[in-house]
Scaffold this active site. Structure first.
Site, PDB file in Angstrom:
ATOM      1  N   LYS A 178      74.254   6.867  66.696  1.00 30.48           N
ATOM      2  CA  LYS A 178      73.601   7.819  65.998  1.00 30.48           C
ATOM      3  C   LYS A 178      74.460   8.034  64.794  1.00 30.48           C
ATOM      4  O   LYS A 178      75.520   8.068  64.763  1.00 30.48           O
ATOM      5  CB  LYS A 178      73.859   9.324  66.800  1.00 30.48           C
ATOM      6  CG  LYS A 178      73.444  10.465  66.267  1.00 30.48           C
ATOM      7  CD  LYS A 178      73.664  11.712  67.347  1.00 30.48           C
ATOM      8  CE  LYS A 178      73.026  12.779  66.806  1.00 30.48           C
ATOM      9  NZ  LYS A 178      73.281  13.923  67.458  1.00 30.48           N
ATOM     10  N   LYS A 213      69.172   5.990  65.999  1.00 34.91           N
ATOM     11  CA  LYS A 213      68.782   7.133  65.312  1.00 34.91           C
ATOM     12  C   LYS A 213      69.500   7.457  64.140  1.00 34.91           C
ATOM     13  O   LYS A 213      70.848   7.533  64.170  1.00 34.91           O
ATOM     14  CB  LYS A 213      68.879   8.279  66.255  1.00 34.91           C
ATOM     15  CG  LYS A 213      68.787   9.774  65.999  1.00 34.91           C
ATOM     16  CD  LYS A 213      69.261  10.618  66.893  1.00 34.91           C
ATOM     17  CE  LYS A 213      69.326  11.986  66.110  1.00 34.91           C
ATOM     18  NZ  LYS A 213      69.688  13.168  67.039  1.00 34.91           N
TER      19      LYS A 213
HETATM   20  C1  PBG Z   1      72.137  17.198  68.732  1.00 38.97           C
HETATM   21  C2  PBG Z   1      71.094  16.413  68.372  1.00 38.97           C
HETATM   22  C3  PBG Z   1      70.595  16.397  66.740  1.00 38.97           C
HETATM   23  C4  PBG Z   1      69.481  15.656  66.789  1.00 38.97           C
HETATM   24  C5  PBG Z   1      69.239  15.317  68.122  1.00 38.97           C
HETATM   25  N1  PBG Z   1      70.243  15.842  68.932  1.00 38.97           N
HETATM   26  C6  PBG Z   1      71.108  16.832  65.383  1.00 38.97           C
HETATM   27  C7  PBG Z   1      72.565  16.477  65.256  1.00 38.97           C
HETATM   28  O1  PBG Z   1      73.112  15.727  65.527  1.00 38.97           O
HETATM   29  O2  PBG Z   1      72.992  16.931  64.240  1.00 38.97           O
HETATM   30  C8  PBG Z   1      68.682  15.532  65.463  1.00 38.97           C
HETATM   31  C9  PBG Z   1      67.301  15.332  65.745  1.00 38.97           C
HETATM   32  C10 PBG Z   1      66.118  15.250  64.514  1.00 38.97           C
HETATM   33  O3  PBG Z   1      66.756  15.753  63.346  1.00 38.97           O
HETATM   34  O4  PBG Z   1      65.092  15.216  64.675  1.00 38.97           O
HETATM   35  N2  PBG Z   1      73.543  16.576  68.639  1.00 38.97           N
END
Ligand code: PBG
Length: 320
Positions: free
Chosen positions: A193, A246
Site C-alpha cells: 500500500k 494499491k
Molecule cells: C484505510 C483505507 C484507505 C483506503 C482503503 N483503506 C485510505 C488510506 O489509507 O488513507 C483507500 C481507498 C481508496 O482511496 O479508494 N486505511
C-alpha cells in the site's frame, strides 16, 4: 523473405477477439461500499455515483450489486463516534459488525470482505494506536487489531483485509483467527500500500484525513520497488491468502513484479482518486467514460492482477 504483417490479426473484430489475451469477467471484481448510520442514502462529494449507504435498508443496495453479477463486496464503516483507540472498530454492535450480520442473512453466498484498519474510527485519523510522541505503537495496535478481526469473524465475514501497514499484522491476525477456530476466514492483505495522493476522495468520504502528520512512516514510498516486493513476500510467508497492491494504475510495474515472485492470487485496488479522475474528466466530455473504464481495468489485469477492487464493479455488467 516472408512478409510479417502483424495487422493481419487486427483486420476485423472477430480476428481481434480470437487472439485477445486478456479478458474481463464479472467474476474478477469486488465492489467497495460505504455503510453509515445516517437514514438517507447520500452521494459522496468527490465520488459521483458512489454513496453513503444507510445500514437500515442496506439489503436493497446489496441486492442491486448481486443482481449485477458481482460476487464480492468490500465493506467500509463510518462510525458515529471516534476516539483514541477506535472503539467502534471492535464493538460487536459496531457498524461493520451489524452490516456483516445483516448482509449474510439475506445473501449467504455473497463474499464479504471487511477493511480492517483504524483511521475511520480514531479521532486522530491514523491507522493504529498512537503514543503521546505521535508515533504508532505496534504491539498495542496489533492487540486492538486482533479484537477488530475477531469481532468481524464473529459476525460472519469471509475475508478480512488489513490495510494499516503494521509490521506482522498478517501473522498476528492468522494466529488469532486460528486460535478461535476461524480457520476458514481468509486474509486479503493490503501488503503493498503506497503512500498515495490518489486516496484523497476516499479520505474525504470517510473523514479520515490524519489530524497531524501523514502516513509516510507506514505506507510505502512510491519511489521504491524492492520494498514492496519484500512486503509481499513477508505477507505471503505470514499466511496471507491474497496479496493486494494499491493504488493500481500508477503501480502496474509493481503488480507485474509481485506476480512473478508470489504464488498466491494477486489483487489490485483501483482507488478513489483513480475512479474520480475518470468520472470528472468524462463528465466534461473530454474522454469516453466506459471505454476508459474498460481500458484501465484491462491494463490492471494484463499487468497480473487476478482480482480487482473497483468502484466501477457494479456498473461493469452493463459495459463488458
Ligand atoms: C484505510 C483505507 C484507505 C483506503 C482503503 N483503506 C485510505 C488510506 O489509507 O488513507 C483507500 C481507498 C481508496 O482511496 O479508494 N486505511
Amino acid at each position: 523473405m516472408m512478409s510479417n504483417l502483424p495487422t493481419r490479426l487486427r483486420k476485423n473484430k472477430y480476428i481481434r477477439s480470437l487472439v485477445q489475451e486478456t479478458h474481463l469477467s464479472l467474476n474478477d471484481f469486488v465492489q467497495p461500499i460505504f455503510v453509515t448510520y445516517s437514514s438517507i442514502k447520500t452521494e459522496i462529494n468527490y465520488m459521483p455515483g458512489q454513496f453513503h449507504i444507510p445500514l437500515n435498508g442496506i439489503e436493497l443496495e446489496i441486492e442491486r450489486i448481486v443482481k449485477s453479477g458481482i460476487k464480492a463486496i468490500l465493506l467500509f464503516g463510518i462510525p458515529e463516534k471516534k476516539d483514541e483507540v477506535g472503539t467502534d472498530a471492535f464493538n460487536n454492535n459496531g457498524i461493520i459488525q451489524k452490516a456483516v450480520r445483516k448482509i449474510k442473512k439475506y445473501f449467504p453466498n455473497l463474499i464479504i470482505i471487511t477493511d480492517v484498519c483504524f483511521c475511520q474510527y480514531t479521532n486522530h485519523g491514523h491507522c493504529g494506536i498512537i503514543e503521546t510522541d505521535g508515533v504508532i505503537n505496534r504491539k498495542k495496535s496489533l492487540m486492538y487489531l486482533t479484537k477488530q478481526v475477531i469481532s468481524h469473524a464473529d459476525s460472519g465475514v469471509d475475508f478480512v483485509a488489513p490495510s494499516c501497514m503494521i509490521d506482522e499484522m498478517v501473522l498476528t491476525i492468522r494466529r488469532s483467527l486460528d486460535n478461535k477456530n476461524y480457520e476458514n476466514v481468509g486474509i486479503i492483505s493490503y501488503s503493498v500500500k503506497f503512500s498515495s495522493s490518489f486516496y484523497g476522495p476516499f479520505r474525504s468520504a470517510v473523514n479520515s484525513v490524519p489530524k497531524f502528520g501523514d502516513r509516510k512512516s507506514y505506507q510505502l514510498n512510491p519511489g521504491n520497488t524492492r520494498e514492496p516486493l519484500l512486503e509481499a513476500k513477508l505477507d505471503e510467508k505470514e499466511g496471507a491468502d491474497i496479496i493486494m497492491i494499491k493504488p493500481a494504475l500508477s503501480y502496474l510495474d509493481i503488480i507485474h513484479q509481485v506476480k512473478n515472485i508470489i504464488r498466491c492470487p494477486i489483487a489490485a485496488y483501483q482507488v478513489s482518486g483513480e475512479y474520480s479522475m475518470i468520472k470528472a474528466t468524462a463528465s466534461k466530455g473530454w474522454i469516453n467514460e466506459n471505454d476508459c473504464i474498460l481500458e484501465s481495468l484491462t491494463s490492471i489485469k494484463r499487468a497480473g492482477a487476478d482480482l480487482i477492487f473497483t468502484y466501477f464493479a457494479t456498473k461493469l455488467s452493463k459495459i463488458i
